[in-house]
Structure formats: structure tokens, C-alpha cells
Design an enzyme around this catalytic site. Structure first.
Site, PDB file in Angstrom:
ATOM      1  N   ARG A  36       6.592  -4.391   9.935  1.00  0.00           N
ATOM      2  CA  ARG A  36       7.066  -5.397  10.901  1.00  0.00           C
ATOM      3  C   ARG A  36       6.967  -4.870  12.340  1.00  0.00           C
ATOM      4  O   ARG A  36       6.673  -5.629  13.262  1.00  0.00           O
ATOM      5  CB  ARG A  36       8.502  -5.815  10.567  1.00  0.00           C
ATOM      6  N   HIS A  40       4.918  -6.925  15.128  1.00  0.00           N
ATOM      7  CA  HIS A  40       5.550  -7.452  16.346  1.00  0.00           C
ATOM      8  C   HIS A  40       4.983  -6.809  17.611  1.00  0.00           C
ATOM      9  O   HIS A  40       5.014  -7.407  18.678  1.00  0.00           O
ATOM     10  CB  HIS A  40       7.067  -7.279  16.281  1.00  0.00           C
ATOM     11  N   HIS A 164       5.140 -11.186   3.697  1.00  0.00           N
ATOM     12  CA  HIS A 164       6.514 -11.391   3.231  1.00  0.00           C
ATOM     13  C   HIS A 164       6.698 -11.062   1.757  1.00  0.00           C
ATOM     14  O   HIS A 164       7.744 -11.303   1.195  1.00  0.00           O
ATOM     15  CB  HIS A 164       6.990 -12.815   3.584  1.00  0.00           C
ATOM     16  N   TRP A 180      12.200 -11.914  -0.302  1.00  0.00           N
ATOM     17  CA  TRP A 180      11.316 -12.971  -0.803  1.00  0.00           C
ATOM     18  C   TRP A 180      10.935 -12.738  -2.262  1.00  0.00           C
ATOM     19  O   TRP A 180      10.679 -13.668  -2.993  1.00  0.00           O
ATOM     20  CB  TRP A 180      10.043 -13.037   0.037  1.00  0.00           C
TER      21      TRP A 180
END
Ligand code: DDH
Length: 284
Positions: A36, A40, A164, A180
Site C-alpha cells: 500500500r 500510494h 485487495h 477481503w
């Protein structure tokens, strides 16, 4: 020193592999949050103004690091500090992106092509404004608005969203809660299978935030994940990736490599040519 050699980069790769095992953190791995962090750092890119992207590692500073969208990513940066201390020649921008591809592969995902040469120079005139990362409470129009800006198409949006499969949501970071898939440290196409298999129902959390859940297993989906099912053009790719893990791995590898390269222009030898601020360490 010129560009780091393959042998030097292998040392960094080995150090990242060792660091992934974190029994006291989340589901026992630093991998998902490292992925992540890289996403990002790169996902602020805007093709029109050529601003944002992984070059510069701007998230070290408050303007970008303090964006609420980046809440929690300080854990990822802290995990990598000892590696930066051990190998001071690597830039943060290279380290963050390289760590994510090592993590993806170690968690059972595809090998993602990666090239180095990013610098840690932050050009204030090219700082990405906040609000360039996706808002999970939105739908398909928002996804297209955000990802087309980076230069991605519908197929690429769905492939990227397959990340995810990894990690979880934290109430104290995004406000959403849960994972998830059952094994969130194993890269697979399970996310797409579950998206289709369950009867996801809107669920309001105690903090007032709405996400989707199901009763059999305590798994979750974000409104933006559900948008991939609801939109017919996205759904075509959800179906294909749910049925064909190899295809998903192949497409994910290509699109994730493209994500990490946003904003970088290289010459035939692979040297980045659109950054005049090549860090001392990387000057040839
Ligand atoms: Fe994501 N993501 N993401 N995501 N993401 C969250 C966690 C993780 C959205 C929202 C959230 C991508 C796309 C989207 C990962 C990778 C990728 C969380 C929870 C939210 C919210 C954060 C928290 O509470 O800690 C939205 C919206 C989108 C979209 O619009 C498509 C993409 C493209 C990637 C990628 O890597 C290519 C990963 C990994 C996590 C798990 C992090 C963790 O700490 O665990």
C-alpha cells in the site's frame, strides 16, 4: 557511485524478505502495508501535469504524509528504516517501490519487473495536491476519474484492484474494518472469486461508515470494490480474473510495474532522464 549493481539490489531484496515476517503485526506480515505504501506513493500521478508519482518519495514530508488517505503508512515506512540504514545508497523512492515488488512475490504473487534510479528530491512546484487517491465510499465514476488521470484503462483498474487480496482495513486508519479474503498474506485471485460468490450486504459500522459484509465468514468489501461488480465494463474483468488466476497474475504484474513507473522517463539504457536532481548516490 553510479547506479547500484544487480548484486547490491539483491542484498536489499534479501533484507526485505527477512523483514516481511512480523509475528506481532496485523496478520503476521509487513507485506500488505508495504504494497500500500508503494501504491500510494505512485498513485498521485497526473498524466496531464506530470505531477505526483513515486519519484521523490514525498510522503516522508507532512504535505503528503499527513494526507488522511495515507494514515497508517508510517508503519510501512518505519519497517523499512533499518534497511535504509543498512544500505544508505538506495533512495527511499527506490526502496519503497522495490520492497513492494519483493513483498508481492514473497506472498505468492507474480514477479513484477522493477527498475531503479528514482531520486529523493522533492520538487515543491510539483507536489501533488491532496485528494488524488481514491475514496472508498464512491462508485464507478469516481474510479474512472481517479485512474484515468493516472493513465489507466478499465481492465487495468480491475487488475490493480486485485491487490485487495492482501491486507486489511483498520478502523483507526481509514474507518473501514476487516479483510477481503481469509488468508490476507497470500497473493491470489481469491478477492475476485469472493466478490462474485457472496451475497454482500450493506453494513453500517459503529462509527457510521458503510461497507459491505456477509454472514458466513467475517469478510468485507468496500463500496469501490462492489462498484467493480455493478459496472458492466468492470465486471467483464472481474469474471475473467475470478476464472483465470494465471491471466490475473500476468495482467497484475504488467499494470503494477506501470504504476511504479508513472512519471519516469528513461533512456535506452534505463537511466531516468526527466529528473535533473539525481541524488549524489546515483550520479554516474
Ligand atoms: Fe487499497 N485500500 N484501495 N489498493 N489497499 C486499503 C487497503 C489496501 C482503496 C481503499 C483502501 C488499491 C485500490 C484501492 C491495498 C492496495 C491497493 C484500505 C484500508 C482502503 C480504505 C486502509 C486501512 O484502513 O489500513 C480504494 C478506494 C481503491 C480503489 O479505488 C481502487 C490498489 C490499486 C492497490 C495496489 O496495491 C495496486 C493494500 C495492499 C491494502 C492493505 C493495507 C494493509 O495495511 O493491510
Amino acid at each position: 557511485m553510479s547506479q547500484p549493481s544487480a548484486a547490491q539490489l539483491d542484498q536489499v531484496r534479501a533484507a526485505v524478505k527477512k523483514l516481511l515476517h512480523q509475528p506481532d503485526y496485523d496478520d503476521g506480515s509487513a507485506g500488505p502495508v508495504l504494497v500500500r505504501l508503494a501504491w500510494h506513493s505512485a498513485g498521485t500521478y497526473d498524466v496531464k501535469t506530470k505531477t505526483g508519482g513515486s519519484n521523490g518519495a514525498g510522503m516522508r514530508y507532512e504535505a503528503e504524509g499527513g494526507d488522511p488517505a495515507n494514515a497508517g503508512l508510517q508503519h510501512a515506512r518505519a519497517f523499512l528504516e533499518p534497511i535504509k540504514a543498512q544500505f544508505p545508497w538506495i533512495t527511499y523512492a527506490d526502496l519503497w517501490t522495490l520492497a513492494s515488488v519483493v513483498a508481492i512475490e514473497e506472498m505468492g504473487g507474480p514477479r513484477v519487473p522493477w527498475a531503479g534510479g528514482r531520486t529523493d528530491f522533492v520538487d515543491d512546484s510539483k507536489l501533488p495536491p491532496r485528494g488524488r487517491l481514491p475514496d472508498a465510499a464512491q462508485g464507478a465514476d469516481h474510479l474512472r476519474w481517479i485512474f484515468y488521470r493516472m493513465g489507466f484503462n478499465d481492465q487495468e483498474i480491475v487488475a490493480l484492484s486485485g491487490a485487495h487480496n492482501l491486507g486489511r482495513c483498520h478502523t483507526d486508519r481509514s474507518g473501514f474494518e476487516g479483510k477481503w479474503v481469509n488468508n490476507p498474506t497470500r497473493f491470489s485471485n481469491q478477492y475476485f472469486k469472493l466478490l462474485k460468490a457472496h451475497d454482500w450486504k450493506k453494513k453500517k459500522l459503529a462509527n457510521g461508515i458503510e461497507q459491505f459484509g456477509e454472514v458466513v465468514e467475517e469478510l468485507m468489501m468496500l463500496p469501490t470494490d462492489m462498484a467493480l461488480l455493478a459496472d458492466p465494463k468492470f465486471k467483464v474483468w472481474v469474471d475473467r480474473y475470478a476464472d483465470d488466476k494465471e491471466l490475473f497474475f500476468e495482467h497484475f504484474s504488467a499494470v503494477y510495474a506501470k504504476l511504479l513507473e508513472l512519471g519516469l522517463e528513461r533512456d535506452a539504457s534505463g537511466k531516468i532522464v526527466n529528473d535533473d536532481n539525481l541524488q549524489e548516490g546515483y550520479k554516474s
